[in-house]
Design a protein around this motif. Sequence first.
Motif, PDB file in Angstrom:
ATOM      1  N   GLY A  18      46.546 -12.611 -18.182  1.00  0.00           N
ATOM      2  CA  GLY A  18      45.758 -13.404 -19.120  1.00  0.00           C
ATOM      3  C   GLY A  18      44.283 -13.390 -18.829  1.00  0.00           C
ATOM      4  O   GLY A  18      43.503 -14.078 -19.499  1.00  0.00           O
ATOM      5  N   ALA A  19      43.878 -12.606 -17.830  1.00  0.00           N
ATOM      6  CA  ALA A  19      42.472 -12.550 -17.426  1.00  0.00           C
ATOM      7  C   ALA A  19      41.774 -11.344 -18.064  1.00  0.00           C
ATOM      8  O   ALA A  19      42.396 -10.538 -18.759  1.00  0.00           O
ATOM      9  CB  ALA A  19      42.371 -12.486 -15.899  1.00  0.00           C
ATOM     10  N   LYS A  20      40.485 -11.228 -17.788  1.00  0.00           N
ATOM     11  CA  LYS A  20      39.670 -10.167 -18.376  1.00  0.00           C
ATOM     12  C   LYS A  20      39.243  -9.173 -17.295  1.00  0.00           C
ATOM     13  O   LYS A  20      38.621  -9.561 -16.319  1.00  0.00           O
ATOM     14  CB  LYS A  20      38.430 -10.757 -19.039  1.00  0.00           C
ATOM     15  CG  LYS A  20      37.460  -9.729 -19.593  1.00  0.00           C
ATOM     16  CD  LYS A  20      36.201 -10.397 -20.133  1.00  0.00           C
ATOM     17  CE  LYS A  20      35.164  -9.359 -20.602  1.00  0.00           C
ATOM     18  NZ  LYS A  20      33.921 -10.012 -21.088  1.00  0.00           N
ATOM     19  N   PRO A  21      39.557  -7.880 -17.470  1.00  0.00           N
ATOM     20  CA  PRO A  21      39.045  -6.878 -16.529  1.00  0.00           C
ATOM     21  C   PRO A  21      37.581  -6.562 -16.820  1.00  0.00           C
ATOM     22  O   PRO A  21      37.207  -6.344 -17.980  1.00  0.00           O
ATOM     23  CB  PRO A  21      39.932  -5.657 -16.786  1.00  0.00           C
ATOM     24  CG  PRO A  21      40.519  -5.855 -18.136  1.00  0.00           C
ATOM     25  CD  PRO A  21      40.456  -7.312 -18.478  1.00  0.00           C
ATOM     26  N   GLU A  53      37.930 -13.700 -14.813  1.00  0.00           N
ATOM     27  CA  GLU A  53      37.519 -12.305 -14.824  1.00  0.00           C
ATOM     28  C   GLU A  53      37.797 -11.664 -13.473  1.00  0.00           C
ATOM     29  O   GLU A  53      37.640 -12.305 -12.420  1.00  0.00           O
ATOM     30  CB  GLU A  53      36.029 -12.178 -15.157  1.00  0.00           C
ATOM     31  CG  GLU A  53      35.676 -12.644 -16.558  1.00  0.00           C
ATOM     32  CD  GLU A  53      34.188 -12.556 -16.870  1.00  0.00           C
ATOM     33  OE1 GLU A  53      33.825 -12.827 -18.033  1.00  0.00           O
ATOM     34  OE2 GLU A  53      33.396 -12.230 -15.962  1.00  0.00           O
ATOM     35  N   VAL A  54      38.212 -10.407 -13.509  1.00  0.00           N
ATOM     36  CA  VAL A  54      38.470  -9.631 -12.292  1.00  0.00           C
ATOM     37  C   VAL A  54      37.676  -8.335 -12.381  1.00  0.00           C
ATOM     38  O   VAL A  54      37.810  -7.585 -13.355  1.00  0.00           O
ATOM     39  CB  VAL A  54      39.973  -9.325 -12.125  1.00  0.00           C
ATOM     40  CG1 VAL A  54      40.203  -8.472 -10.875  1.00  0.00           C
ATOM     41  CG2 VAL A  54      40.782 -10.617 -12.055  1.00  0.00           C
ATOM     42  N   LEU A  78      34.830 -15.279  -3.869  1.00  0.00           N
ATOM     43  CA  LEU A  78      35.772 -14.540  -4.708  1.00  0.00           C
ATOM     44  C   LEU A  78      36.964 -14.037  -3.892  1.00  0.00           C
ATOM     45  O   LEU A  78      36.820 -13.689  -2.726  1.00  0.00           O
ATOM     46  CB  LEU A  78      35.077 -13.342  -5.358  1.00  0.00           C
ATOM     47  CG  LEU A  78      33.828 -13.640  -6.184  1.00  0.00           C
ATOM     48  CD1 LEU A  78      33.209 -12.344  -6.680  1.00  0.00           C
ATOM     49  CD2 LEU A  78      34.156 -14.565  -7.349  1.00  0.00           C
ATOM     50  N   HIS A  79      38.121 -13.996  -4.540  1.00  0.00           N
ATOM     51  CA  HIS A  79      39.278 -13.349  -3.927  1.00  0.00           C
ATOM     52  C   HIS A  79      39.053 -11.839  -3.881  1.00  0.00           C
ATOM     53  O   HIS A  79      38.362 -11.277  -4.738  1.00  0.00           O
ATOM     54  CB  HIS A  79      40.546 -13.620  -4.733  1.00  0.00           C
ATOM     55  CG  HIS A  79      40.983 -15.042  -4.733  1.00  0.00           C
ATOM     56  ND1 HIS A  79      41.308 -15.729  -3.584  1.00  0.00           N
ATOM     57  CD2 HIS A  79      41.177 -15.927  -5.761  1.00  0.00           C
ATOM     58  CE1 HIS A  79      41.672 -16.952  -3.880  1.00  0.00           C
ATOM     59  NE2 HIS A  79      41.600 -17.104  -5.199  1.00  0.00           N
ATOM     60  N   ARG A 112      32.716 -16.848 -14.409  1.00  0.00           N
ATOM     61  CA  ARG A 112      34.163 -16.736 -14.611  1.00  0.00           C
ATOM     62  C   ARG A 112      34.832 -15.762 -13.649  1.00  0.00           C
ATOM     63  O   ARG A 112      36.064 -15.650 -13.648  1.00  0.00           O
ATOM     64  CB  ARG A 112      34.444 -16.297 -16.055  1.00  0.00           C
ATOM     65  CG  ARG A 112      34.095 -17.363 -17.089  1.00  0.00           C
ATOM     66  CD  ARG A 112      34.565 -16.949 -18.460  1.00  0.00           C
ATOM     67  NE  ARG A 112      34.429 -18.029 -19.421  1.00  0.00           N
ATOM     68  CZ  ARG A 112      34.873 -18.003 -20.667  1.00  0.00           C
ATOM     69  NH1 ARG A 112      35.475 -16.900 -21.118  1.00  0.00           N
ATOM     70  NH2 ARG A 112      34.725 -19.023 -21.467  1.00  0.00           N
ATOM     71  N   THR A 113      34.075 -15.054 -12.860  1.00  0.00           N
ATOM     72  CA  THR A 113      34.655 -14.077 -11.936  1.00  0.00           C
ATOM     73  C   THR A 113      35.471 -14.785 -10.863  1.00  0.00           C
ATOM     74  O   THR A 113      34.974 -15.698 -10.202  1.00  0.00           O
ATOM     75  CB  THR A 113      33.566 -13.229 -11.270  1.00  0.00           C
ATOM     76  OG1 THR A 113      32.730 -12.641 -12.267  1.00  0.00           O
ATOM     77  CG2 THR A 113      34.184 -12.124 -10.434  1.00  0.00           C
TER      78      THR A 113
END
Length: 375
Positions: A94-97, A75-76, A149-150, A121-122
């Motif tokens: 492929g990630a989730k906003p 997740e982002v 987190l990035h 999942r973040t």
Amino acid sequence: MSMIPVNEPLLDGNELKYLEECIRTGWISSEGPFVARFEENFAARVGRKYGVAVSNGTVALEASLVALGIGCGDEVILPAFTIISCASAVVRAGAKPVLVDSDPLTWNMDVSRIESRITPRTKAIMAVHIYGLPVDMKPLLDLADRYGLHVIEDAAEAHGLTCYGAPCGSFGDISTFSFYPNKLVTTGEGGMIVTDDAGLADKCRSLRNLCFKPEKRFVHDELGYNFRMTNLQAALGLAQLERLDEFAQRKRFMGKRYSELLSGVEGLEIPLECTGYAENIYWVFGIVLKDGLQFDAERMMRQLGGKKIGTRPFFWPMHEQPVFRKMGMFDGEQYPVAERLARRGFYLPSGLAVTERQIATVCSVLADALKENAA
């Protein structure tokens, strides 16, 4: 009266000289020497070690996410109020906003709302600087550090802008820029990835160039992209970069002139001149129609267009994008500040070539149109 366009760039520096050099030497592809010069100078300008020039700001985000290893199941966190490039880059990885509403005064992501959106999942926070003021980066970076987190900093609209005295583009793991014609530095189309991480820079360079292997060019271990910038574009960008301080000063003059002329006009919310951590660079001069007015931005823009004043709407929120709704995303989510900005906000002619006389005309026509609609 001639049409006053929403944007017109200034191309009266060394642009022609550098382009003629490209043509004279035959270096017009991505292999030309202006690319490396532009990367080095731009990275240095924003206080980064490495620059990777790419074909536009959207792919700069896409390559950055892949380079950080963000993919399926991740997740982002990003603002609901932004250009679709930000969310689409996350989806394509492929990630989730995961969305956050806006601060009603700065129009940026409301940093105080981020922590509640963090889950196991973040993997990253995407900080997007909007319209001339930056995200409040200090608490955002503290939060990212605490949760491991990035941080991806989208500084597409923040050329020459600072936050807490540091250049926008210098924050987080990786930062991206756009050089579309309405930016302070333009290459027509183009973008830049900047970072202090040598590994990330190398990964982005490989991704932009089809993941060719230096030792065996046409044998590929990974699938990359053709995200290359041409020498012609880089030559244009280098000439523009030479004038960034001048352009930033001009933008601030334009913003303050608009503010002076519109400060007494009923029914308008105008941009903040500054916050505790930044001075507005007025990349564009946005206005928001107050709630008491019985008409929206779309109607006002049509009316101004009929009077030869170019405008552009504010971003449409990510959770209301039809393409994402078709994908079953953001079902039932609401972000009232972003929704209001989208419906009641738009921006006025803000290109570097706009004259003081044109600004005065825009303000006069806008004030008259507001009176007519309010009657």
